[in-house]
Design a protein around this motif. Structure first.
Motif, PDB file in Angstrom:
ATOM      1  N   GLN A 273      78.418  -5.852  15.295  1.00  0.00           N
ATOM      2  CA  GLN A 273      77.838  -7.073  15.796  1.00  0.00           C
ATOM      3  C   GLN A 273      76.776  -7.268  16.602  1.00  0.00           C
ATOM      4  N   ILE A 274      76.602  -5.873  17.675  1.00  0.00           N
ATOM      5  CA  ILE A 274      75.557  -5.903  18.444  1.00  0.00           C
ATOM      6  C   ILE A 274      74.601  -4.906  17.921  1.00  0.00           C
ATOM      7  N   ASP A 275      74.913  -3.872  17.792  1.00  0.00           N
ATOM      8  CA  ASP A 275      73.589  -2.731  17.480  1.00  0.00           C
ATOM      9  C   ASP A 275      73.170  -2.704  16.039  1.00  0.00           C
ATOM     10  N   LEU A 276      74.122  -2.998  15.008  1.00  0.00           N
ATOM     11  CA  LEU A 276      73.773  -2.651  13.550  1.00  0.00           C
ATOM     12  C   LEU A 276      72.699  -3.729  13.122  1.00  0.00           C
ATOM     13  N   PRO A 277      73.053  -4.842  13.229  1.00  0.00           N
ATOM     14  CA  PRO A 277      71.886  -5.973  12.573  1.00  0.00           C
ATOM     15  C   PRO A 277      70.585  -5.798  12.682  1.00  0.00           C
ATOM     16  N   PRO A 278      69.859  -5.372  13.713  1.00  0.00           N
ATOM     17  CA  PRO A 278      68.435  -5.193  13.776  1.00  0.00           C
ATOM     18  C   PRO A 278      68.109  -3.748  12.778  1.00  0.00           C
ATOM     19  N   PHE A 279      68.939  -3.009  12.822  1.00  0.00           N
ATOM     20  CA  PHE A 279      68.664  -1.735  11.730  1.00  0.00           C
ATOM     21  C   PHE A 279      68.817  -2.539  10.281  1.00  0.00           C
ATOM     22  N   GLN A 280      69.649  -3.251   9.919  1.00  0.00           N
ATOM     23  CA  GLN A 280      69.883  -3.757   8.933  1.00  0.00           C
ATOM     24  C   GLN A 280      68.825  -4.780   8.543  1.00  0.00           C
ATOM     25  N   ALA A 281      68.216  -5.347   9.478  1.00  0.00           N
ATOM     26  CA  ALA A 281      67.189  -6.263   9.169  1.00  0.00           C
ATOM     27  C   ALA A 281      65.691  -5.477   8.875  1.00  0.00           C
ATOM     28  N   ALA A 282      65.699  -4.243   9.673  1.00  0.00           N
ATOM     29  CA  ALA A 282      64.600  -3.540   9.421  1.00  0.00           C
ATOM     30  C   ALA A 282      64.632  -2.927   7.923  1.00  0.00           C
ATOM     31  N   ILE A 283      65.701  -2.584   7.487  1.00  0.00           N
ATOM     32  CA  ILE A 283      65.729  -2.160   6.297  1.00  0.00           C
ATOM     33  C   ILE A 283      65.575  -3.080   5.179  1.00  0.00           C
ATOM     34  N   ASP A 284      66.154  -4.349   5.275  1.00  0.00           N
ATOM     35  CA  ASP A 284      65.972  -5.362   4.327  1.00  0.00           C
ATOM     36  C   ASP A 284      64.360  -5.831   4.299  1.00  0.00           C
ATOM     37  N   ALA A 285      63.672  -5.585   5.409  1.00  0.00           N
ATOM     38  CA  ALA A 285      62.466  -5.902   5.343  1.00  0.00           C
ATOM     39  C   ALA A 285      61.310  -4.738   4.722  1.00  0.00           C
ATOM     40  N   GLY A 286      62.042  -3.703   4.546  1.00  0.00           N
ATOM     41  CA  GLY A 286      61.551  -2.441   3.725  1.00  0.00           C
ATOM     42  C   GLY A 286      60.969  -1.427   4.628  1.00  0.00           C
ATOM     43  N   VAL A 287      61.549  -1.391   5.909  1.00  0.00           N
ATOM     44  CA  VAL A 287      61.058  -0.113   6.576  1.00  0.00           C
ATOM     45  C   VAL A 287      61.082   1.194   6.048  1.00  0.00           C
ATOM     46  N   ASP A 288      60.001   1.884   6.182  1.00  0.00           N
ATOM     47  CA  ASP A 288      59.575   3.217   5.401  1.00  0.00           C
ATOM     48  C   ASP A 288      60.607   4.384   6.478  1.00  0.00           C
ATOM     49  N   SER A 289      60.688   4.356   7.544  1.00  0.00           N
ATOM     50  CA  SER A 289      61.382   5.329   8.527  1.00  0.00           C
ATOM     51  C   SER A 289      62.285   4.643   9.402  1.00  0.00           C
ATOM     52  N   ILE A 290      63.173   5.513   9.932  1.00  0.00           N
ATOM     53  CA  ILE A 290      64.296   5.364  10.878  1.00  0.00           C
ATOM     54  C   ILE A 290      64.338   6.324  11.870  1.00  0.00           C
ATOM     55  N   MET A 291      64.248   6.177  13.034  1.00  0.00           N
ATOM     56  CA  MET A 291      64.322   7.210  13.978  1.00  0.00           C
ATOM     57  C   MET A 291      65.675   7.250  14.587  1.00  0.00           C
ATOM     58  N   THR A 292      66.256   8.348  14.609  1.00  0.00           N
ATOM     59  CA  THR A 292      67.742   8.585  15.615  1.00  0.00           C
ATOM     60  C   THR A 292      67.669   8.459  16.903  1.00  0.00           C
ATOM     61  N   ALA A 293      68.570   8.412  17.408  1.00  0.00           N
ATOM     62  CA  ALA A 293      69.004   8.443  18.933  1.00  0.00           C
ATOM     63  C   ALA A 293      70.054   9.387  19.288  1.00  0.00           C
ATOM     64  N   HIS A 294      69.707  10.318  20.497  1.00  0.00           N
ATOM     65  CA  HIS A 294      70.443  11.242  21.023  1.00  0.00           C
ATOM     66  C   HIS A 294      71.821  10.758  21.902  1.00  0.00           C
TER      67      HIS A 294
END
Length: 602
Positions: A273-294
């Motif tokens: 509900q909190i953390d996932l949706p912005p990354f899904q939105a980025a993917i839906d927008a066609g983002v080329d790259s995603i950075m991981t978190a430590h």
């Protein structure tokens, strides 16, 4: 890692020519290119052909090199620096590229890579020259972290913006996209093809020491909308690679992953509900790259491993569940959060096992390279696994246009960077973000014409910049910096100066319960001066400062934010921003003092 004993550009070029036939006409790296998500089928097919042919002609060493993103100290590709020798055994960036054949290079102001836009473009071209002469001759992806706001690698005369949380206060997807488009176009003009932005974290923890104003908001929907808008601005409008970060979400941490290993205690449902949706939105927008978190997220992986090293998170969630098939890059592998449990050799191998493609800033590059080579030799990592990542990287390079010509025209850099239209747009966007949180007794705005004004508190440059802006508006303004931990002597000096002035502006930056800034503000508030308080980073400062008459949030100490602050103080413009976060009581966090969306005006 061994130096290549021969060059293989001819073999690669031949393989590509045989596969593609006549090479397609490509624009230079300074010309916007379609992102993979928006590329037409024919273009994507040519990218696949290029990646397949290039990969077939590469040695294992060259493939492994493509997985790494390195850096060098110094402003030129050929210049020698003893710090490079200590880290790599090579003195210059060109020598490092010849030895390690990396797929990418990242630029930092703090490591001497940035003096001005023309120098950055010259450096970028020099790095590409070195890449052409090394190994397979594959151009580099040159990257940086130009998030804007508090994470800005290239300053003026490049166009500056106040950062994500300020854009959150503005609440405009159009403005977020425009800011990204301008930032991206200027980076591309300097030969930088990949920006490690936008930050897609939802900052729900006011005590977060590493994200804070780098996040758009504590509201998941707002973060999602502005993340998607920024991705489109970078990729569709500017033609630069965007990198959404830090998956699976770094917004609810009280530990800095640069110095420790944060643990996110969200349940699986909370994460969704909190953390996932912005990354899904980025993917839906066609983002080329995603950075991981430590960061450790037990709800996603109970092993205790940070997300960067977790196959359950990187492959299970990001690849399989979300369907992301772009390039996954680690956060810096020199950071403590990823180094606590395993040695530097093991970290590199485990990250690849987890499913990442690019290894950013290994703490000991030679150890990391050797570890990956050894893992392939032993069968722990298959060459097919290496090929998967290299193929994605080559596709991204082709679609970005760097495989045709990664160089930029140095003589034309300033036609794009900091041009008047960009600066006007930045001013307009920033003016819509400054937020008036409190204004008891209507103590703002105040005319400063003919008045003496003291600017004190955080930041020497910050204070001088604001004083200059107030002077332009008719004040006799002076600056007296006291920093974020003023001594008693500094507080007394500021009080004495305030008593000699008509108006005092005190700037705060991350005021905690134990901060000496609280004593400074209280002492100034006890004088007869007309006191104005402005938080130039986190807006949460207001809940620590007692019964002050007014408080303005700028979310940034960048020059545009300070110009807008001067305009609001003097009434030149009305404040337009609204809080993109809840501000809770320091004594009782269950009490919301100023809710999301709060903002005063006149």
């Amino acid at each position: 890692m061994r130096k290549s004993s021969f060059r293989r550009q001819t073999a690669v070029a031949t393989a590509v020519a045989l596969t593609l036939g006549a090479a397609p006409a490509m624009a230079s790296a300074a010309t916007p290119q379609p992102s993979p998500a928006s590329a037409q089928t024919g273009q994507s097919s040519k990218a696949e052909q290029y990646a397949d042919a290039t990969l077939q002609a590469m040695t294992l060493e060259e493939k492994i090199g493509q997985l790494f993103i390195l850096f060098a100290y110094g402003p030129t590709a050929e210049g020698e620096d003893p710090r490079n020798t200590a880290l790599y055994g090579e003195a210059s960036a060109a020598d490092i590229i010849d030895e390690f054949e990396p797929g990418g290079f990242i630029l930092f102001s703090a490591r001497g890579n940035v003096t001005d836009p023309v120098q950055v473009a010259t450096l970028s071209n020099g790095l590409q020259d070195a890449a052409e002469d090394a190994g397979a001759g594959i151009p580099l992806l040159v990257s940086t972290d130009q998030e804007q706001g508090i994470v800005t690698r290239i300053g003026s005369p490049a166009t500056l913006f106040p950062g994500n949380m300020a854009l959150g206060a503005g609440g405009s997807e159009k403005d977020a996209r425009k800011a990204a488009a301008i930032t991206g176009s200027e980076l591309l003009a300097m030969g930088i093809q990949q920006n490690n932005a936008p930050d897609a974290d939802v900052n729900i923890n006011p005590a977060n020491p590493v994200i804070g104003v780098r996040s758009f908001s504590s509201d998941t929907d707002l973060v999602s909308r502005l993340t998607a808008a920024s991705v489109k601005g970078y990729q569709d409008d500017a033609g630069i690679i965007a990198t959404a970060k830090h998956f699976p979400g770094h917004g609810d941490t009280a530990t800095d992953s640069h110095t420790g290993l944060p643990v996110i205690t969200h349940t699986l449902e909370e994460w969704k509900q909190i953390d996932l949706p912005p990354f899904q939105a980025a993917i839906d927008a066609g983002v080329d790259s995603i950075m991981t978190a430590h960061i450790v997220v037990p709800a996603l992986d109970d092993s205790g491993d940070p997300a960067t090293l977790s196959r359950e998170i990187i492959t299970g969630q990001l690849r399989d569940a979300l369907g992301f098939d772009g390039v996954i890059v680690t956060d810096g592998l020199e950071m403590a959060g990823v180094r606590q449990q395993y040695g530097d050799a093991e970290v590199a191998v485990r990250a690849l096992e987890a499913g990442v493609d690019q290894l950013l800033l290994p703490a000991d590059p030679r150890v990391a390279y050797t570890a990956v080579e050894d893992a392939v030799a032993s069968g722990r990592l298959s060459e097919e696994r290496i090929d998967e990542s290299v193929h994605r990287i080559l596709l991204m390079k082709y679609d970005q246009g760097v495989t045709a010509d990664a160089h930029v025209d140095v003589d034309k850099v300033l036609q794009t960077v900091g041009k008047r239209a960009h600066l006007r747009a930045a001013e307009k966007i920033t003016d819509a973000t400054t937020t008036l949180v409190r204004n008891d007794a209507e103590s703002l705005p105040v005319s400063v014409e003919g008045k003496s004004v003291l600017v004190t508190g955080y930041g020497e440059t910050t204070g001088r910049t604001l004083a200059a802006e107030l002077t332009e508006r008719g004040a006799d303004a002076t600056a007296l910096a006291t920093g974020t931990a003023p001594t008693q002597a500094q507080i007394e000096q500021a009080v004495t100066a305030a008593q000699a002035n008509d108006v005092t502006v005190v700037l705060t930056n991350n005021v905690s319960a134990t901060s000496r800034q609280k004593q400074l503000v209280a002492a100034l508030d006890a004088t007869d001066t007309h006191l104005i308080v402005a938080g130039v980073r986190n807006p949460y400062d207001v809940n620590q400062l007692g019964d002050i008459e007014n408080f303005i949030a700028t979310y940034s100490y960048s020059a545009p934010a300070l110009v807008s602050l001067a305009k609001v103080i003097t009434g030149e413009i009305s404040p337009q921003g609204t809080l993109p976060v809840d501000i809770r009581s320091a004594a009782d966090p269950s009490v919301i003092l100023y809710p999301f969306g709060h903002g005063l005006t006149w």
